[in-house]
Design an enzyme around this catalytic site. Structure first.
Site, PDB file in Angstrom:
ATOM      1  N   LYS A   1      37.895 108.449  74.006  1.00 45.53           N
ATOM      2  CA  LYS A   1      37.667 109.146  75.270  1.00 45.53           C
ATOM      3  C   LYS A   1      37.333 110.609  74.996  1.00 45.53           C
ATOM      4  O   LYS A   1      38.161 111.359  74.492  1.00 45.53           O
ATOM      5  CB  LYS A   1      38.907 109.031  76.161  1.00 45.53           C
ATOM      6  CG  LYS A   1      39.251 107.584  76.508  1.00 45.53           C
ATOM      7  CD  LYS A   1      40.530 107.465  77.315  1.00 45.53           C
ATOM      8  CE  LYS A   1      41.749 107.855  76.523  1.00 45.53           C
ATOM      9  NZ  LYS A   1      43.004 107.550  77.246  1.00 45.53           N
TER      10      LYS A   1
ATOM     11  N   THR B   1      44.155 115.547  87.461  1.00 46.61           N
ATOM     12  CA  THR B   1      43.753 114.407  86.638  1.00 46.61           C
ATOM     13  C   THR B   1      44.947 113.728  85.967  1.00 46.61           C
ATOM     14  O   THR B   1      44.769 112.986  84.997  1.00 46.61           O
ATOM     15  CB  THR B   1      42.760 114.860  85.558  1.00 46.61           C
ATOM     16  OG1 THR B   1      43.368 115.920  84.775  1.00 46.61           O
ATOM     17  CG2 THR B   1      41.470 115.377  86.182  1.00 46.61           C
TER      18      THR B   1
ATOM     19  N   GLY C   1      47.453 111.128  84.851  1.00 44.83           N
ATOM     20  CA  GLY C   1      47.430 109.674  84.847  1.00 44.83           C
ATOM     21  C   GLY C   1      46.114 109.053  84.454  1.00 44.83           C
ATOM     22  O   GLY C   1      45.966 107.828  84.477  1.00 44.83           O
ATOM     23  N   THR C   2      45.143 109.872  84.034  1.00 45.44           N
ATOM     24  CA  THR C   2      43.816 109.349  83.713  1.00 45.44           C
ATOM     25  C   THR C   2      43.859 108.292  82.611  1.00 45.44           C
ATOM     26  O   THR C   2      43.251 107.226  82.729  1.00 45.44           O
ATOM     27  CB  THR C   2      42.886 110.498  83.272  1.00 45.44           C
ATOM     28  OG1 THR C   2      42.887 111.507  84.271  1.00 45.44           O
ATOM     29  CG2 THR C   2      41.484 109.998  83.061  1.00 45.44           C
ATOM     30  N   GLY C   3      44.592 108.585  81.528  1.00 50.35           N
ATOM     31  CA  GLY C   3      44.628 107.656  80.403  1.00 50.35           C
ATOM     32  C   GLY C   3      45.294 106.340  80.742  1.00 50.35           C
ATOM     33  O   GLY C   3      44.794 105.260  80.378  1.00 50.35           O
ATOM     34  N   CYS C   4      46.427 106.405  81.438  1.00 52.59           N
ATOM     35  CA  CYS C   4      47.124 105.189  81.856  1.00 52.59           C
ATOM     36  C   CYS C   4      46.234 104.348  82.766  1.00 52.59           C
ATOM     37  O   CYS C   4      46.178 103.115  82.652  1.00 52.59           O
ATOM     38  CB  CYS C   4      48.407 105.552  82.612  1.00 52.59           C
ATOM     39  SG  CYS C   4      49.567 106.593  81.712  1.00 52.59           S
TER      40      CYS C   4
END
Length: 266
Positions: free
Chosen positions: A178, A209, A211-214
Protein backbone atom coordinates in the site's frame (compact mmCIF):
# COMPACT_ATOMS: atom_id res chain seq x y z
CA UNK A 1 -33.02 -18.03 3.04
CA UNK A 2 -29.65 -17.72 1.27
CA UNK A 3 -26.67 -17.75 3.62
CA UNK A 4 -24.24 -14.85 3.10
CA UNK A 5 -20.54 -15.59 2.72
CA UNK A 6 -18.93 -16.21 6.11
CA UNK A 7 -15.77 -14.27 6.96
CA UNK A 8 -13.79 -14.52 10.20
CA UNK A 9 -11.65 -11.69 11.54
CA UNK A 10 -8.91 -12.47 14.04
CA UNK A 11 -7.89 -9.12 15.47
CA UNK A 12 -7.94 -6.68 18.36
CA UNK A 13 -10.75 -4.43 19.51
CA UNK A 14 -10.78 -0.67 18.92
CA UNK A 15 -12.95 0.95 21.58
CA UNK A 16 -13.33 4.03 19.37
CA UNK A 17 -14.92 1.92 16.63
CA UNK A 18 -12.79 3.09 13.72
CA UNK A 19 -10.36 0.21 13.30
CA UNK A 20 -9.80 -3.36 14.50
CA UNK A 21 -12.62 -5.83 14.96
CA UNK A 22 -15.20 -3.05 14.78
CA UNK A 23 -14.00 -1.82 11.38
CA UNK A 24 -13.70 -5.38 10.10
CA UNK A 25 -17.28 -6.30 10.95
CA UNK A 26 -18.68 -3.06 9.52
CA UNK A 27 -16.77 -3.64 6.28
CA UNK A 28 -17.97 -7.22 5.96
CA UNK A 29 -21.58 -6.17 6.50
CA UNK A 30 -21.27 -3.35 3.95
CA UNK A 31 -19.98 -5.85 1.37
CA UNK A 32 -22.66 -8.45 1.94
CA UNK A 33 -20.76 -10.92 4.11
CA UNK A 34 -21.52 -12.36 7.54
CA UNK A 35 -18.68 -11.28 9.82
CA UNK A 36 -17.51 -13.37 12.77
CA UNK A 37 -14.72 -12.57 15.19
CA UNK A 38 -11.87 -13.95 17.26
CA UNK A 39 -10.75 -11.26 19.68
CA UNK A 40 -6.98 -11.22 20.29
CA UNK A 41 -6.60 -8.09 22.39
CA UNK A 42 -8.55 -5.28 24.00
CA UNK A 43 -7.36 -1.72 23.49
CA UNK A 44 -8.32 1.56 25.10
CA UNK A 45 -8.29 3.67 21.96
CA UNK A 46 -9.83 6.87 20.63
CA UNK A 47 -9.22 9.49 17.94
CA UNK A 48 -6.03 10.64 19.67
CA UNK A 49 -4.27 7.30 19.99
CA UNK A 50 -3.97 4.07 21.96
CA UNK A 51 -3.97 4.54 25.72
CA UNK A 52 -3.61 0.86 26.62
CA UNK A 53 -3.60 -2.67 25.17
CA UNK A 54 -4.20 -6.04 26.84
CA UNK A 55 -3.62 -9.24 24.85
CA UNK A 56 -5.90 -12.21 25.52
CA UNK A 57 -4.47 -15.59 26.53
CA UNK A 58 -3.64 -17.94 23.67
CA UNK A 59 -6.18 -20.48 24.95
CA UNK A 60 -8.94 -17.86 24.67
CA UNK A 61 -7.98 -17.12 21.08
CA UNK A 62 -7.81 -20.82 20.23
CA UNK A 63 -11.20 -21.50 21.84
CA UNK A 64 -12.93 -18.68 19.95
CA UNK A 65 -11.47 -19.86 16.63
CA UNK A 66 -12.44 -23.49 17.12
CA UNK A 67 -15.92 -22.52 18.34
CA UNK A 68 -16.66 -20.63 15.14
CA UNK A 69 -14.85 -22.79 12.61
CA UNK A 70 -16.01 -26.16 13.92
CA UNK A 71 -19.69 -25.19 14.00
CA UNK A 72 -20.31 -22.41 11.46
CA UNK A 73 -17.37 -22.74 9.11
CA UNK A 74 -15.58 -19.98 7.23
CA UNK A 75 -15.01 -19.00 3.61
CA UNK A 76 -12.25 -16.48 4.29
CA UNK A 77 -10.16 -15.33 7.27
CA UNK A 78 -8.59 -11.95 7.93
CA UNK A 79 -5.94 -11.34 10.59
CA UNK A 80 -5.06 -8.02 12.18
CA UNK A 81 -3.56 -7.09 15.55
CA UNK A 82 -2.02 -10.20 17.13
CA UNK A 83 0.00 -8.42 19.84
CA UNK A 84 2.56 -11.08 20.83
CA UNK A 85 4.77 -13.82 19.40
CA UNK A 86 2.69 -16.43 21.21
CA UNK A 87 -0.53 -15.21 19.62
CA UNK A 88 1.07 -14.96 16.16
CA UNK A 89 2.24 -18.57 16.44
CA UNK A 90 -1.13 -19.72 17.79
CA UNK A 91 -3.06 -18.07 14.95
CA UNK A 92 -0.65 -19.34 12.30
CA UNK A 93 -1.16 -22.87 13.62
CA UNK A 94 -4.94 -22.46 13.54
CA UNK A 95 -4.88 -21.14 9.98
CA UNK A 96 -3.21 -24.31 8.75
CA UNK A 97 -5.29 -26.67 10.90
CA UNK A 98 -8.70 -28.35 10.63
CA UNK A 99 -11.49 -26.28 9.11
CA UNK A 100 -9.18 -23.60 7.75
CA UNK A 101 -7.06 -25.51 5.27
CA UNK A 102 -7.62 -24.20 1.76
CA UNK A 103 -9.57 -21.16 3.01
CA UNK A 104 -8.29 -17.81 1.70
CA UNK A 105 -6.37 -15.90 4.37
CA UNK A 106 -5.73 -12.16 4.29
CA UNK A 107 -2.90 -11.10 6.61
CA UNK A 108 -2.70 -7.46 7.66
CA UNK A 109 0.67 -7.47 9.48
CA UNK A 110 -0.30 -4.81 11.99
CA UNK A 111 2.70 -3.37 13.80
CA UNK A 112 1.83 0.19 14.73
CA UNK A 113 -1.34 2.24 14.87
CA UNK A 114 -2.23 5.29 12.77
CA UNK A 115 -0.93 7.39 15.67
CA UNK A 116 2.40 5.56 15.93
CA UNK A 117 1.50 3.36 18.91
CA UNK A 118 3.03 -0.14 18.99
CA UNK A 119 0.45 -2.91 18.51
CA UNK A 120 2.85 -5.85 18.21
CA UNK A 121 5.74 -6.83 20.44
CA UNK A 122 9.17 -6.55 18.81
CA UNK A 123 9.79 -10.17 19.78
CA UNK A 124 6.97 -11.23 17.42
CA UNK A 125 8.73 -10.05 14.27
CA UNK A 126 10.25 -13.41 13.34
CA UNK A 127 6.96 -15.19 14.02
CA UNK A 128 5.17 -12.87 11.60
CA UNK A 129 7.85 -13.41 8.96
CA UNK A 130 8.21 -17.16 9.23
CA UNK A 131 4.88 -18.42 10.63
CA UNK A 132 2.12 -15.99 9.65
CA UNK A 133 3.13 -14.67 6.22
CA UNK A 134 3.61 -18.17 4.76
CA UNK A 135 -0.04 -18.90 5.63
CA UNK A 136 -1.31 -15.84 3.73
CA UNK A 137 -3.19 -15.88 0.47
CA UNK A 138 -2.76 -12.10 0.43
CA UNK A 139 -0.57 -9.94 2.69
CA UNK A 140 -1.47 -6.24 2.94
CA UNK A 141 1.46 -4.30 4.44
CA UNK A 142 1.77 -0.53 4.37
CA UNK A 143 5.14 1.12 3.81
CA UNK A 144 6.09 1.24 7.49
CA UNK A 145 5.26 -2.46 7.84
CA UNK A 146 7.33 -3.30 4.75
CA UNK A 147 10.32 -1.51 6.29
CA UNK A 148 9.75 -3.22 9.64
CA UNK A 149 9.50 -6.70 8.10
CA UNK A 150 12.12 -6.48 5.35
CA UNK A 151 14.30 -3.39 5.82
CA UNK A 152 13.18 -2.09 2.40
CA UNK A 153 12.28 1.59 2.58
CA UNK A 154 9.93 2.91 -0.08
CA UNK A 155 10.31 6.58 -0.96
CA UNK A 156 8.95 6.51 -4.51
CA UNK A 157 6.58 4.49 -6.65
CA UNK A 158 9.55 2.82 -8.33
CA UNK A 159 10.43 1.16 -5.00
CA UNK A 160 7.13 -0.70 -4.72
CA UNK A 161 8.21 -3.67 -6.84
CA UNK A 162 11.29 -4.21 -4.67
CA UNK A 163 9.12 -4.02 -1.57
CA UNK A 164 6.64 -6.55 -2.96
CA UNK A 165 9.43 -8.99 -3.82
CA UNK A 166 10.88 -8.70 -0.32
CA UNK A 167 7.53 -9.56 1.30
CA UNK A 168 6.85 -12.39 -1.16
CA UNK A 169 10.17 -13.95 -0.13
CA UNK A 170 8.50 -14.88 3.18
CA UNK A 171 5.91 -17.03 1.42
CA UNK A 172 2.52 -15.34 0.92
CA UNK A 173 0.90 -16.15 -2.43
CA UNK A 174 0.17 -12.49 -3.15
CA UNK A 175 1.07 -9.15 -1.59
CA UNK A 176 -0.46 -5.74 -1.99
CA UNK A 177 2.00 -3.06 -0.97
CA UNK A 178 0.00 0.00 0.00
CA UNK A 179 1.62 3.19 -1.22
CA UNK A 180 -0.85 5.56 0.38
CA UNK A 181 1.89 7.53 2.14
CA UNK A 182 3.65 8.44 -1.11
CA UNK A 183 3.10 11.74 -2.88
CA UNK A 184 0.65 11.98 -5.76
CA UNK A 185 -2.15 9.51 -6.46
CA UNK A 186 -2.86 6.73 -3.96
CA UNK A 187 -1.09 3.88 -5.74
CA UNK A 188 -0.81 0.27 -4.57
CA UNK A 189 1.00 -2.67 -6.16
CA UNK A 190 -0.53 -6.15 -6.13
CA UNK A 191 1.94 -8.88 -7.09
CA UNK A 192 2.50 -12.63 -6.88
CA UNK A 193 6.05 -12.34 -8.17
CA UNK A 194 5.15 -12.84 -11.82
CA UNK A 195 1.81 -11.06 -12.28
CA UNK A 196 1.42 -7.39 -11.34
CA UNK A 197 -1.57 -5.11 -10.94
CA UNK A 198 -1.11 -1.40 -10.28
CA UNK A 199 -4.11 0.16 -8.55
CA UNK A 200 -4.51 3.93 -8.61
CA UNK A 201 -7.05 6.25 -7.09
CA UNK A 202 -7.20 10.01 -6.64
CA UNK A 203 -5.89 11.21 -3.30
CA UNK A 204 -8.62 12.79 -1.19
CA UNK A 205 -7.77 15.77 1.00
CA UNK A 206 -9.21 14.26 4.17
CA UNK A 207 -7.18 13.62 7.33
CA UNK A 208 -9.86 11.31 8.81
CA UNK A 209 -8.44 7.99 7.67
CA UNK A 210 -8.38 5.91 10.86
CA UNK A 211 -9.00 2.24 10.07
CA UNK A 212 -7.91 2.31 6.43
CA UNK A 213 -5.66 -0.75 6.66
CA UNK A 214 -8.15 -2.88 8.59
CA UNK A 215 -10.88 -1.90 6.17
CA UNK A 216 -8.91 -2.79 3.05
CA UNK A 217 -7.87 -6.22 4.37
CA UNK A 218 -11.41 -7.02 5.51
CA UNK A 219 -12.82 -5.92 2.15
CA UNK A 220 -10.38 -8.23 0.34
CA UNK A 221 -11.42 -11.11 2.60
CA UNK A 222 -15.12 -10.43 2.03
CA UNK A 223 -14.64 -10.39 -1.75
CA UNK A 224 -12.61 -13.61 -1.67
CA UNK A 225 -15.37 -15.26 0.35
CA UNK A 226 -17.80 -14.25 -2.41
CA UNK A 227 -15.71 -16.17 -4.93
CA UNK A 228 -13.63 -13.41 -6.52
CA UNK A 229 -10.09 -14.02 -7.69
CA UNK A 230 -7.35 -12.18 -5.80
CA UNK A 231 -6.98 -9.43 -8.43
CA UNK A 232 -10.77 -8.98 -8.58
CA UNK A 233 -11.05 -8.92 -4.77
CA UNK A 234 -8.26 -6.37 -4.35
CA UNK A 235 -9.65 -4.09 -7.07
CA UNK A 236 -13.11 -4.15 -5.47
CA UNK A 237 -11.60 -3.55 -2.03
CA UNK A 238 -9.58 -0.60 -3.33
CA UNK A 239 -12.75 0.96 -4.75
CA UNK A 240 -14.61 0.49 -1.47
CA UNK A 241 -11.78 1.92 0.65
CA UNK A 242 -11.32 4.91 -1.66
CA UNK A 243 -14.97 5.83 -1.15
CA UNK A 244 -14.69 5.26 2.60
CA UNK A 245 -11.67 7.58 2.81
CA UNK A 246 -13.43 10.28 0.80
CA UNK A 247 -16.34 10.11 3.26
CA UNK A 248 -14.20 9.92 6.43
CA UNK A 249 -15.56 12.13 9.19
CA UNK A 250 -14.26 13.86 12.35
CA UNK A 251 -14.72 12.27 15.76
CA UNK A 252 -13.19 13.49 19.00
CA UNK A 253 -10.15 15.73 18.94
CA UNK A 254 -7.87 13.68 16.68
CA UNK A 255 -8.08 11.58 13.54
CA UNK A 256 -11.57 10.38 12.68
CA UNK A 257 -12.49 7.13 10.94
CA UNK A 258 -13.22 6.27 7.35
CA UNK A 259 -16.93 5.87 6.69
CA UNK A 260 -17.70 2.17 6.35
CA UNK A 261 -21.32 2.91 5.44
CA UNK A 262 -20.63 5.43 2.69
CA UNK A 263 -22.43 3.39 0.03
CA UNK A 264 -25.62 3.44 2.11
CA UNK A 265 -25.61 7.26 2.29
CA UNK A 266 -25.42 8.02 -1.42
Amino acid sequence: MPIPPRVLTVAGSDSGGGAGIQADLKTMLALGAHGMSVLTAVTAQNSRGVQGAWPLPAEAVRAQFRSVVDDIGVQAVKTGMLASAELVETVAELLTGPGAQGVPVVVDPVGISKHGDALLAASALDAVRHKLLPAATVATPNLDEVAWLTGVRVTAETDLRRAADAILAFGPRWVIVKGGHLDGDAVDLLSDGTEEHWLRAPRHDNRHTHGTGCTLASAVAAELAKGSTVPQAVAAAKDYVTGAIAAGFPLGGGIGPVDHGWRFRG
